[in-house]
Scaffold this motif. Structure first.
Motif, PDB file in Angstrom:
ATOM      1  N   THR A 256       0.812  -1.222   0.000  1.00 29.97           N
ATOM      2  CA  THR A 256       0.000   0.000   0.000  1.00 29.97           C
ATOM      3  C   THR A 256       0.843   1.269   0.000  1.00 29.97           C
ATOM      4  OG1 THR A 256      -0.102   0.150   2.413  1.00 29.97           O
ATOM      5  CG2 THR A 256      -1.821  -1.166   1.318  1.00 29.97           C
ATOM      6  N   GLY A 257       2.120   1.147   0.330  1.00 27.85           N
ATOM      7  CA  GLY A 257       2.979   2.316   0.415  1.00 27.85           C
ATOM      8  C   GLY A 257       2.889   3.029   1.758  1.00 27.85           C
ATOM      9  N   ALA A 258       2.102   2.485   2.687  1.00 27.71           N
ATOM     10  CA  ALA A 258       1.978   3.093   4.017  1.00 27.71           C
ATOM     11  C   ALA A 258       3.306   2.972   4.759  1.00 27.71           C
ATOM     12  CB  ALA A 258       0.871   2.409   4.806  1.00 27.71           C
ATOM     13  N   ALA A 259       3.593   3.958   5.592  1.00 27.85           N
ATOM     14  CA  ALA A 259       4.856   3.981   6.338  1.00 27.85           C
ATOM     15  C   ALA A 259       4.948   2.837   7.341  1.00 27.85           C
ATOM     16  CB  ALA A 259       5.011   5.317   7.059  1.00 27.85           C
ATOM     17  N   ASP A 260       3.830   2.485   7.968  1.00 30.36           N
ATOM     18  CA  ASP A 260       3.816   1.393   8.946  1.00 30.36           C
ATOM     19  C   ASP A 260       3.329   0.128   8.249  1.00 30.36           C
ATOM     20  OD1 ASP A 260       2.558  -0.447  10.991  1.00 30.36           O
ATOM     21  OD2 ASP A 260       3.390   1.068  12.337  1.00 30.36           O
ATOM     22  N   ALA A 261       4.048  -0.950   8.425  1.00 30.50           N
ATOM     23  CA  ALA A 261       3.744  -2.200   7.727  1.00 30.50           C
ATOM     24  C   ALA A 261       2.400  -2.805   8.100  1.00 30.50           C
ATOM     25  CB  ALA A 261       4.849  -3.222   7.986  1.00 30.50           C
ATOM     26  N   SER A 262       1.864  -2.463   9.287  1.00 28.81           N
ATOM     27  CA  SER A 262       0.655  -3.145   9.738  1.00 28.81           C
ATOM     28  C   SER A 262      -0.469  -2.230  10.216  1.00 28.81           C
ATOM     29  CB  SER A 262       1.011  -4.104  10.882  1.00 28.81           C
ATOM     30  OG  SER A 262       1.567  -3.386  11.971  1.00 28.81           O
ATOM     31  N   PHE A 263      -0.239  -0.935  10.369  1.00 28.97           N
ATOM     32  CA  PHE A 263      -1.238  -0.033  10.938  1.00 28.97           C
ATOM     33  C   PHE A 263      -2.497   0.009  10.079  1.00 28.97           C
ATOM     34  CE2 PHE A 263      -3.112   4.236  11.437  1.00 28.97           C
ATOM     35  CZ  PHE A 263      -3.382   4.204  12.799  1.00 28.97           C
ATOM     36  N   ALA A 264      -3.664  -0.170  10.754  1.00 30.83           N
ATOM     37  CA  ALA A 264      -4.939  -0.155  10.040  1.00 30.83           C
ATOM     38  C   ALA A 264      -5.857   0.968  10.504  1.00 30.83           C
ATOM     39  CB  ALA A 264      -5.640  -1.498  10.205  1.00 30.83           C
ATOM     40  N   GLY A 265      -5.492   1.664  11.592  1.00 31.91           N
ATOM     41  CA  GLY A 265      -6.301   2.780  12.053  1.00 31.91           C
ATOM     42  C   GLY A 265      -6.489   2.787  13.550  1.00 31.91           C
ATOM     43  N   ALA A 266      -7.164   3.822  14.015  1.00 35.57           N
ATOM     44  CA  ALA A 266      -7.458   3.961  15.439  1.00 35.57           C
ATOM     45  C   ALA A 266      -8.870   3.464  15.707  1.00 35.57           C
ATOM     46  CB  ALA A 266      -7.325   5.417  15.863  1.00 35.57           C
ATOM     47  N   VAL A 267      -9.027   2.806  16.836  1.00 30.75           N
ATOM     48  CA  VAL A 267     -10.329   2.321  17.276  1.00 30.75           C
ATOM     49  C   VAL A 267     -10.477   2.774  18.727  1.00 30.75           C
ATOM     50  CG1 VAL A 267     -11.774   0.304  17.665  1.00 30.75           C
ATOM     51  CG2 VAL A 267     -10.153   0.308  15.765  1.00 30.75           C
ATOM     52  N   GLY A 268     -11.216   3.840  18.924  1.00 34.93           N
ATOM     53  CA  GLY A 268     -11.305   4.412  20.270  1.00 34.93           C
ATOM     54  C   GLY A 268      -9.927   4.864  20.721  1.00 34.93           C
ATOM     55  N   ASP A 269      -9.504   4.381  21.865  1.00 35.33           N
ATOM     56  CA  ASP A 269      -8.200   4.742  22.409  1.00 35.33           C
ATOM     57  C   ASP A 269      -7.104   3.768  21.982  1.00 35.33           C
ATOM     58  OD1 ASP A 269      -9.296   6.890  23.700  1.00 35.33           O
ATOM     59  OD2 ASP A 269      -9.617   5.815  25.579  1.00 35.33           O
ATOM     60  N   GLU A 270      -7.425   2.830  21.127  1.00 36.42           N
ATOM     61  CA  GLU A 270      -6.465   1.804  20.715  1.00 36.42           C
ATOM     62  C   GLU A 270      -6.092   1.972  19.253  1.00 36.42           C
ATOM     63  OE1 GLU A 270      -8.834  -1.593  21.654  1.00 36.42           O
ATOM     64  OE2 GLU A 270      -8.509  -1.376  23.808  1.00 36.42           O
ATOM     65  N   THR A 271      -5.006   1.329  18.859  1.00 34.49           N
ATOM     66  CA  THR A 271      -4.623   1.300  17.451  1.00 34.49           C
ATOM     67  C   THR A 271      -4.744  -0.134  16.956  1.00 34.49           C
ATOM     68  OG1 THR A 271      -2.280   1.022  17.979  1.00 34.49           O
ATOM     69  CG2 THR A 271      -3.056   3.262  17.585  1.00 34.49           C
ATOM     70  N   ARG A 272      -5.221  -0.272  15.723  1.00 35.67           N
ATOM     71  CA  ARG A 272      -5.431  -1.596  15.136  1.00 35.67           C
ATOM     72  C   ARG A 272      -4.333  -1.867  14.118  1.00 35.67           C
ATOM     73  NH1 ARG A 272     -11.277  -3.125  14.231  1.00 35.67           N
ATOM     74  NH2 ARG A 272     -10.934  -3.416  16.449  1.00 35.67           N
ATOM     75  N   HIS A 273      -3.821  -3.099  14.163  1.00 39.98           N
ATOM     76  CA  HIS A 273      -2.795  -3.561  13.241  1.00 39.98           C
ATOM     77  C   HIS A 273      -3.245  -4.888  12.655  1.00 39.98           C
ATOM     78  CE1 HIS A 273       0.352  -0.609  14.349  1.00 39.98           C
ATOM     79  NE2 HIS A 273      -0.401  -0.525  15.428  1.00 39.98           N
ATOM     80  N   GLN A 274      -3.001  -5.066  11.355  1.00 35.59           N
ATOM     81  CA  GLN A 274      -3.417  -6.292  10.670  1.00 35.59           C
ATOM     82  C   GLN A 274      -2.202  -6.983  10.063  1.00 35.59           C
ATOM     83  OE1 GLN A 274      -6.290  -4.873   7.828  1.00 35.59           O
ATOM     84  NE2 GLN A 274      -7.931  -4.910   9.338  1.00 35.59           N
ATOM     85  N   PHE A 275      -2.185  -8.302  10.245  1.00 36.98           N
ATOM     86  CA  PHE A 275      -1.105  -9.132   9.730  1.00 36.98           C
ATOM     87  C   PHE A 275      -1.703 -10.234   8.869  1.00 36.98           C
ATOM     88  CE2 PHE A 275       0.406  -7.017  13.438  1.00 36.98           C
ATOM     89  CZ  PHE A 275       1.710  -6.691  13.136  1.00 36.98           C
ATOM     90  N   VAL A 276      -1.167 -10.416   7.661  1.00 34.01           N
ATOM     91  CA  VAL A 276      -1.671 -11.397   6.711  1.00 34.01           C
ATOM     92  C   VAL A 276      -0.938 -12.726   6.917  1.00 34.01           C
ATOM     93  CG1 VAL A 276      -1.924 -11.968   4.248  1.00 34.01           C
ATOM     94  CG2 VAL A 276      -2.145  -9.593   5.022  1.00 34.01           C
ATOM     95  N   ASP A 277      -1.707 -13.806   6.976  1.00 30.77           N
ATOM     96  CA  ASP A 277      -1.145 -15.157   7.022  1.00 30.77           C
ATOM     97  C   ASP A 277      -0.717 -15.514   5.597  1.00 30.77           C
ATOM     98  OD1 ASP A 277      -0.549 -17.852   7.275  1.00 30.77           O
ATOM     99  OD2 ASP A 277      -2.641 -18.470   7.499  1.00 30.77           O
ATOM    100  N   VAL A 278       0.568 -15.350   5.303  1.00 26.87           N
ATOM    101  CA  VAL A 278       1.026 -15.578   3.930  1.00 26.87           C
ATOM    102  C   VAL A 278       1.107 -17.066   3.578  1.00 26.87           C
ATOM    103  CG1 VAL A 278       2.208 -13.357   3.759  1.00 26.87           C
ATOM    104  CG2 VAL A 278       3.492 -15.377   4.495  1.00 26.87           C
ATOM    105  N   GLN A 279       1.072 -17.945   4.579  1.00 27.74           N
ATOM    106  CA  GLN A 279       1.065 -19.384   4.282  1.00 27.74           C
ATOM    107  C   GLN A 279      -0.193 -19.800   3.548  1.00 27.74           C
ATOM    108  OE1 GLN A 279       1.678 -22.513   7.122  1.00 27.74           O
ATOM    109  NE2 GLN A 279       3.634 -21.656   7.774  1.00 27.74           N
ATOM    110  N   THR A 280      -1.304 -19.142   3.856  1.00 27.15           N
ATOM    111  CA  THR A 280      -2.574 -19.516   3.219  1.00 27.15           C
ATOM    112  C   THR A 280      -3.129 -18.394   2.358  1.00 27.15           C
ATOM    113  OG1 THR A 280      -3.911 -18.779   5.095  1.00 27.15           O
ATOM    114  CG2 THR A 280      -3.151 -21.068   5.134  1.00 27.15           C
ATOM    115  N   ARG A 281      -2.295 -17.436   2.023  1.00 27.35           N
ATOM    116  CA  ARG A 281      -2.766 -16.281   1.243  1.00 27.35           C
ATOM    117  C   ARG A 281      -3.417 -16.736  -0.053  1.00 27.35           C
ATOM    118  NH1 ARG A 281       0.203 -11.212  -1.496  1.00 27.35           N
ATOM    119  NH2 ARG A 281      -1.709 -10.028  -1.743  1.00 27.35           N
TER     120      ARG A 281
END
Length: 101
Positions: A67-92
């Motif tokens: 995606t070209g995003a600076a952070d490899a996993s950042f997906a956004g803020a959810v309330g007071d938390e930050t969400r990060h997503q990681f792809v399972d490349v074994q079953t991609r």
């Protein structure tokens, strides 16, 4: 349920015990399995967690999807938390989403 899904669910359970992790679970995108982390406010993904996820063939979604995003996993803020997503490349690409017309 597959052995792979079971292993990743166990990993998510283990990650919930880490001080920086508010929650962790498996999700599915259109064709990929994701391991999602919600981190406590002001916390970035600790190096040891990122290394553990990489050992389990889970890489930041922004990196995998180029995606070209600076952070490899950042997906956004959810309330007071930050969400990060990681792809399972074994079953991609192994999962199917259905479109109903």
């Amino acid at each position: 349920m597959t052995d792979r899904a079971d292993r990743l669910r166990e990993l998510a359970t283990d990650l919930r015990e880490h001080e920086a992790v508010a929650d962790a679970w498996l999700a599915k995108s259109f064709t990929d399995r994701l391991l999602v982390l919600d981190l406590a406010e002001g916390t970035s993904v600790p190096d040891e967690i990122r290394a553990l996820l990489n050992e389990h063939d889970c890489y930041g979604a922004n990196e995998v999807y180029e995606t070209g995003a600076a952070d490899a996993s950042f997906a956004g803020a959810v309330g007071d938390e930050t969400r990060h997503q990681f792809v399972d490349v074994q079953t991609r690409g192994d999962h199917q989403s259905y479109v109903v017309e």
